[in-house]
Design a protein around this motif. Structure first.
Motif, mmCIF file in Angstrom:
data_model
loop_
_atom_site.group_PDB
_atom_site.id
_atom_site.type_symbol
_atom_site.label_atom_id
_atom_site.label_comp_id
_atom_site.label_asym_id
_atom_site.label_seq_id
_atom_site.Cartn_x
_atom_site.Cartn_y
_atom_site.Cartn_z
ATOM 1 N N THR A 30 0.676 12.239 -24.308
ATOM 2 C CA THR A 30 -0.999 12.126 -24.918
ATOM 3 C C THR A 30 -1.893 12.317 -23.560
ATOM 4 O O THR A 30 -1.595 12.450 -22.881
ATOM 5 N N ASN A 31 -2.546 12.619 -24.113
ATOM 6 C CA ASN A 31 -3.525 13.015 -22.960
ATOM 7 C C ASN A 31 -4.893 12.400 -24.038
ATOM 8 O O ASN A 31 -5.538 12.118 -25.098
ATOM 9 N N ASP A 32 -6.426 12.732 -22.956
ATOM 10 C CA ASP A 32 -7.399 11.851 -23.355
ATOM 11 C C ASP A 32 -8.048 13.072 -24.263
ATOM 12 O O ASP A 32 -8.877 12.193 -25.626
ATOM 13 N N GLU A 33 -8.107 14.255 -24.568
ATOM 14 C CA GLU A 33 -8.662 15.112 -25.374
ATOM 15 C C GLU A 33 -8.065 14.726 -26.395
ATOM 16 O O GLU A 33 -8.738 15.265 -27.919
ATOM 17 N N TRP A 34 -6.833 14.650 -26.496
ATOM 18 C CA TRP A 34 -6.308 15.158 -27.454
ATOM 19 C C TRP A 34 -6.531 13.436 -28.556
ATOM 20 O O TRP A 34 -6.212 13.610 -29.957
ATOM 21 N N ILE A 35 -6.311 12.621 -27.805
ATOM 22 C CA ILE A 35 -6.741 10.831 -29.169
ATOM 23 C C ILE A 35 -8.375 11.057 -29.030
ATOM 24 O O ILE A 35 -8.413 10.660 -30.207
ATOM 25 N N GLN A 36 -9.151 11.926 -28.552
ATOM 26 C CA GLN A 36 -10.628 11.052 -29.063
ATOM 27 C C GLN A 36 -11.157 12.650 -30.221
ATOM 28 O O GLN A 36 -11.495 12.430 -31.012
ATOM 29 N N THR A 37 -9.958 13.830 -30.049
ATOM 30 C CA THR A 37 -10.176 14.767 -30.890
ATOM 31 C C THR A 37 -9.518 14.234 -32.898
ATOM 32 O O THR A 37 -10.299 14.435 -33.740
ATOM 33 N N HIS A 38 -8.725 13.610 -32.182
ATOM 34 C CA HIS A 38 -7.758 12.785 -33.425
ATOM 35 C C HIS A 38 -8.653 11.761 -34.222
ATOM 36 O O HIS A 38 -7.943 11.175 -35.555
ATOM 37 N N THR A 39 -8.817 10.837 -33.324
ATOM 38 C CA THR A 39 -9.046 9.422 -33.510
ATOM 39 C C THR A 39 -10.832 9.228 -33.591
ATOM 40 O O THR A 39 -10.638 8.303 -33.744
ATOM 41 N N VAL A 157 -2.086 4.975 -30.302
ATOM 42 C CA VAL A 157 -3.027 5.064 -29.250
ATOM 43 C C VAL A 157 -4.545 4.117 -30.099
ATOM 44 O O VAL A 157 -4.440 4.784 -29.709
ATOM 45 N N PHE A 158 -4.581 4.164 -31.250
ATOM 46 C CA PHE A 158 -5.357 3.830 -31.853
ATOM 47 C C PHE A 158 -5.312 1.924 -31.656
ATOM 48 O O PHE A 158 -6.485 2.119 -32.290
ATOM 49 N N ASN A 254 -9.975 4.462 -37.738
ATOM 50 C CA ASN A 254 -10.436 5.676 -36.690
ATOM 51 C C ASN A 254 -12.077 6.556 -37.358
ATOM 52 O O ASN A 254 -12.379 6.117 -38.241
ATOM 53 N N LEU A 255 -12.190 6.881 -35.885
ATOM 54 C CA LEU A 255 -13.553 7.341 -36.282
ATOM 55 C C LEU A 255 -13.130 8.914 -37.599
ATOM 56 O O LEU A 255 -14.395 9.331 -38.424
ATOM 57 N N ARG A 256 -12.614 9.528 -37.449
ATOM 58 C CA ARG A 256 -12.749 10.585 -38.694
ATOM 59 C C ARG A 256 -12.203 10.357 -39.555
ATOM 60 O O ARG A 256 -12.501 10.501 -40.533
ATOM 61 N N ILE A 257 -11.385 9.144 -40.505
ATOM 62 C CA ILE A 257 -11.209 8.368 -41.362
ATOM 63 C C ILE A 257 -13.152 8.116 -41.710
ATOM 64 O O ILE A 257 -13.316 8.781 -43.370
ATOM 65 N N ILE A 258 -13.526 7.126 -40.946
ATOM 66 C CA ILE A 258 -14.900 6.720 -41.728
ATOM 67 C C ILE A 258 -15.956 7.612 -41.866
ATOM 68 O O ILE A 258 -16.518 8.723 -42.804
#
Length: 323
Positions: A30-39, A157-158, A254-258
């Motif tokens: 994984t990486n920081d960009e993927w985690i922040q983009t998705h969550t 990651v969550f 996660n932020l996307r759900i909110i």
């Protein structure tokens, strides 16, 4: 008999160790960009110093008590909401009762996963209204990290660890003005700590539990399908609309759900209290931690705050609070 309850103190506690997305990238694909983009998650606090769920819960409770003139002897009821308990028995609440030396309190756990604080607050509200005590301690505490499979990047990651504690007092005021609770039993979408039954009596048998697992897209779909309608139903039953709510505090999944919930309810994101970017998904503790932060950041007198939890099971519920 008390007409209602009020919050007299609250606090939250997180472990000192912070795990970044880059830290996770060293042990999984994984990486920081993927985690922040998705969550939307940037960091999470993780218990790496031997603190278990009861330890986090105790520290949050002690901090809340320090804000009052109360002593542990004044607490009549301790409810701990968690789905990462120290063990199946004794309850985590019983361990907190021992740690605080709250000798007059009876204590037990509530396990409704990420909806835990909503169910715990609802339960304590009813006990105090029924004159079953004057002071209740409601604590939401999770050490999610101990249940993670760190090879499962779709889940690990969550999550982060944390706790929050609220002291409630029987009062002429009425904090809880409406609520709605629902459950759809389904262990396939999200599960943790499953224990299989025996197939035979064997000297090699030893209890084993499963790591946390979620079907992330299905969880998102379930939340999108159920929760906006659930919130609108509760508000309509009380002659209110989302516009009437000053602050929404949903489960910090996660932020996307909110962001999705804000869009579905046609409300601005600045009405949604979030802490998921810095703490990760702290399960039942997320709403409690966010409410504690809100109480200490802005005056809430006269404000309507809607708490909405949803989690494994699938169990969900909302409480409308009038401050």
């Amino acid at each position: 008999m008390a007409q209602g309850v009020k919050i007299v103190a609250s606090s939250h506690y997180v472990p000192e160790d912070i795990v970044t997305n880059d830290d996770l990238a060293t042990i999984m694909d994984t990486n920081d960009e993927w985690i922040q983009t998705h969550t939307g998650i940037k960091t999470r606090h993780v218990s790496l110093q031997g603190e278990n769920t009861s330890d986090l819960a105790t520290k949050a409770a002690q901090q809340a008590l320090e804000q009052t003139l109360l002593t542990p002897d004044d607490i009549d009821l301790i409810i701990v909401t968690t789905f990462t308990p120290d063990g199946l028995a004794p309850s985590t609440a019983a361990l907190v009762q021992r740690n605080l030396q709250a000798k007059n309190a009876w204590a037990y756990d509530i396990s409704t996963a990420c909806a835990g604080f909503v169910f715990g607050l609802s339960t304590a509200d009813k006990f105090l209204k029924a004159n079953a005590g004057k002071h209740a301690l409601v604590i939401s505490a999770e050490v999610n990290s101990k249940m993670m499979d760190f090879n499962d990047r779709t889940s690990a990651v969550f999550f982060g660890d944390g706790a929050a504690a609220f002291i409630l007092e029987a009062s002429s005021e009425s904090l809880v003005i409406a609520e709605k609770m629902q459950t759809i039993g389904n262990s396939k979408v999200v599960h943790s700590g499953l224990i299989a039954p025996l197939n035979e009596i064997s000297a090699n048998n030893y209890p084993k539990t499963s790591a946390f697992h979620q079907e992330g897209r299905q969880v998102f779909s379930e939340v999108e399908r159920l929760i906006p309608a659930h919130i609108n139903d509760l508000l309509q039953q009380n002659d209110l609309t989302p516009d009437d709510i000053d602050y929404f505090i949903p489960h910090q999944a996660n932020l996307r759900i909110i962001e999705m919930l804000a869009k579905k309810l046609n409300q601005p994101m600045n009405k949604f209290v979030t802490n998921v970017t810095k703490y990760g998904n702290t399960s039942s503790a997320g709403i409690a931690m966010a409410l504690d932060e809100l109480r200490h950041q802005v005056p809430l007198q006269g404000k309507k705050v809607l708490l909405t939890g949803f989690g494994a099971g699938f169990t969900y519920g909302s409480i409308l609070c009038q401050f």
